[in-house]
Design a protein around this motif. Structure first.
Motif, PDB file in Angstrom:
ATOM      1  N   LEU A  35      12.393  -6.072   5.400  1.00 43.76           N
ATOM      2  CA  LEU A  35      11.849  -6.898   6.498  1.00 43.76           C
ATOM      3  C   LEU A  35      11.283  -8.202   5.942  1.00 43.76           C
ATOM      4  CD1 LEU A  35       9.931  -4.261   8.693  1.00 43.76           C
ATOM      5  CD2 LEU A  35      12.211  -5.225   9.078  1.00 43.76           C
ATOM      6  N   ILE A  36      10.618  -8.105   4.786  1.00 43.77           N
ATOM      7  CA  ILE A  36      10.036  -9.307   4.155  1.00 43.77           C
ATOM      8  C   ILE A  36      11.156 -10.273   3.761  1.00 43.77           C
ATOM      9  CG2 ILE A  36       8.801 -10.140   2.101  1.00 43.77           C
ATOM     10  CD1 ILE A  36       7.259  -7.375   2.211  1.00 43.77           C
ATOM     11  N   GLU A  37      12.209  -9.731   3.159  1.00 42.91           N
ATOM     12  CA  GLU A  37      13.322 -10.593   2.726  1.00 42.91           C
ATOM     13  C   GLU A  37      13.993 -11.247   3.930  1.00 42.91           C
ATOM     14  OE1 GLU A  37      15.636  -7.951   0.165  1.00 42.91           O
ATOM     15  OE2 GLU A  37      14.488  -8.656  -1.579  1.00 42.91           O
ATOM     16  N   GLU A  38      14.103 -10.507   5.036  1.00 44.77           N
ATOM     17  CA  GLU A  38      14.700 -11.080   6.252  1.00 44.77           C
ATOM     18  C   GLU A  38      13.807 -12.186   6.810  1.00 44.77           C
ATOM     19  OE1 GLU A  38      17.116  -7.058   7.569  1.00 44.77           O
ATOM     20  OE2 GLU A  38      15.410  -7.715   8.792  1.00 44.77           O
ATOM     21  N   GLU A  39      12.499 -11.897   6.849  1.00 40.31           N
ATOM     22  CA  GLU A  39      11.571 -12.894   7.414  1.00 40.31           C
ATOM     23  C   GLU A  39      11.572 -14.181   6.587  1.00 40.31           C
ATOM     24  OE1 GLU A  39       8.154 -11.645   9.342  1.00 40.31           O
ATOM     25  OE2 GLU A  39       6.908 -13.328   8.719  1.00 40.31           O
ATOM     26  N   ARG A  40      11.614 -14.031   5.272  1.00 41.37           N
ATOM     27  CA  ARG A  40      11.519 -15.202   4.390  1.00 41.37           C
ATOM     28  C   ARG A  40      12.874 -15.814   4.044  1.00 41.37           C
ATOM     29  NH1 ARG A  40       6.363 -15.634   1.903  1.00 41.37           N
ATOM     30  NH2 ARG A  40       7.246 -17.501   0.950  1.00 41.37           N
ATOM     31  N   GLY A  41      13.953 -15.053   4.275  1.00 39.46           N
ATOM     32  CA  GLY A  41      15.282 -15.549   3.921  1.00 39.46           C
ATOM     33  C   GLY A  41      15.460 -15.684   2.417  1.00 39.46           C
ATOM     34  N   MET A  42      14.750 -14.886   1.652  1.00 41.04           N
ATOM     35  CA  MET A  42      14.906 -14.897   0.190  1.00 41.04           C
ATOM     36  C   MET A  42      14.504 -13.536  -0.371  1.00 41.04           C
ATOM     37  SD  MET A  42      11.767 -17.585  -0.440  1.00 41.04           S
ATOM     38  CE  MET A  42      12.050 -17.872  -2.159  1.00 41.04           C
ATOM     39  N   SER A  43      14.886 -13.300  -1.630  1.00 43.05           N
ATOM     40  CA  SER A  43      14.608 -11.983  -2.215  1.00 43.05           C
ATOM     41  C   SER A  43      13.125 -11.861  -2.581  1.00 43.05           C
ATOM     42  CB  SER A  43      15.464 -11.774  -3.469  1.00 43.05           C
ATOM     43  OG  SER A  43      14.995 -12.615  -4.497  1.00 43.05           O
ATOM     44  N   VAL A  44      12.678 -10.607  -2.713  1.00 39.72           N
ATOM     45  CA  VAL A  44      11.295 -10.352  -3.138  1.00 39.72           C
ATOM     46  C   VAL A  44      11.035 -11.034  -4.483  1.00 39.72           C
ATOM     47  CG1 VAL A  44       9.727  -8.538  -3.951  1.00 39.72           C
ATOM     48  CG2 VAL A  44      11.019  -8.206  -1.830  1.00 39.72           C
ATOM     49  N   SER A  45      11.995 -10.920  -5.412  1.00 39.00           N
ATOM     50  CA  SER A  45      11.823 -11.545  -6.737  1.00 39.00           C
ATOM     51  C   SER A  45      11.639 -13.048  -6.608  1.00 39.00           C
ATOM     52  CB  SER A  45      13.039 -11.275  -7.612  1.00 39.00           C
ATOM     53  OG  SER A  45      13.130  -9.924  -7.882  1.00 39.00           O
ATOM     54  N   ASP A  46      12.444 -13.672  -5.737  1.00 35.71           N
ATOM     55  CA  ASP A  46      12.329 -15.133  -5.573  1.00 35.71           C
ATOM     56  C   ASP A  46      10.992 -15.520  -4.941  1.00 35.71           C
ATOM     57  OD1 ASP A  46      14.710 -15.579  -6.797  1.00 35.71           O
ATOM     58  OD2 ASP A  46      15.861 -15.853  -4.948  1.00 35.71           O
TER      59      ASP A  46
END
Ligand code: S3P
Length: 164
Positions: A35-46
């Motif tokens: 959900l976080i990656e979708e919201e931010r449009g980037m990977s957790v690592s990025d």
């Protein structure tokens, strides 16, 4: 039925066990990191690399406060229990299962996977220090402490047996 929340340190099997439970119990699977990656449009690592952990935690709390209603299997990031409000929301109408593994098992499972560092320590030292630090929060924020070392089939069977 109720929402089933999986917590635990990195490598404890939350995602794998969650997907198996989703099939076994015929409930939708939701992963807070996704959900976080979708919201931010980037990977957790990025997110960690470009904006830092604090910024990641803000998005983590935001997605948790906006979780869709209804029963599901919810897999969480390993640090979700650090925030009291996250824990309050996660425990509402839910059973929280803490998947407990040793630091050694965590290191074995996550070595080579793409996970942002949480400290500047070598991985085995980092896991030992952070797991010890978080253990009280994992324990007090869960309804069940499950032995996560036995492999995802056995772990998901145990959880399914408890909730069915
Ligand atoms: C974190 C664990 C990760 C992810 C982020 C922070 C942590 O999730 O949320 O990298 O603080 O332990 P996993 O537990 O699924 O690896």
């Amino acid at each position: 039925m109720t929402r089933i929340v999986l917590t635990g340190f990195r490598g404890s099997g939350k995602t794998t066990v969650g997907k198996l439970l989703s099939l076994k119990l015929n409930l939708p699977f939701i992963d807070t990191d996704t959900l976080i990656e979708e919201e931010r449009g980037m990977s957790v690592s990025d997110i960690f690399e470009e904006f830092g952990e604090e910024d990641f935690r803000l998005t983590e709390s935001s997605v948790i406060s906006e979780l869709p209603p209804g029963d599901c299997i919810l897999s969480t990031g390993g640090g979700v229990i650090l925030d009291h409000e996250n824990v309050r929301v996660l425990r509402e109408n839910s059973l929280v299962f803490f998947l407990n593994i040793t630091p050694e098992e965590s290191v074995r499972r996550i070595t080579g996977s793409e996970r942002p560092p949480l400290t500047s320590l070598p991985l085995d030292h980092e896991v030992a220090v952070i797991m010890k630090d978080r253990m009280p929060a994992y324990l007090r924020s869960s309804d069940f402490c499950i032995d996560g070392e036995r492999g995802p089939e056995k772990v998901s069977d145990e959880i399914a047996g408890i909730v069915e």
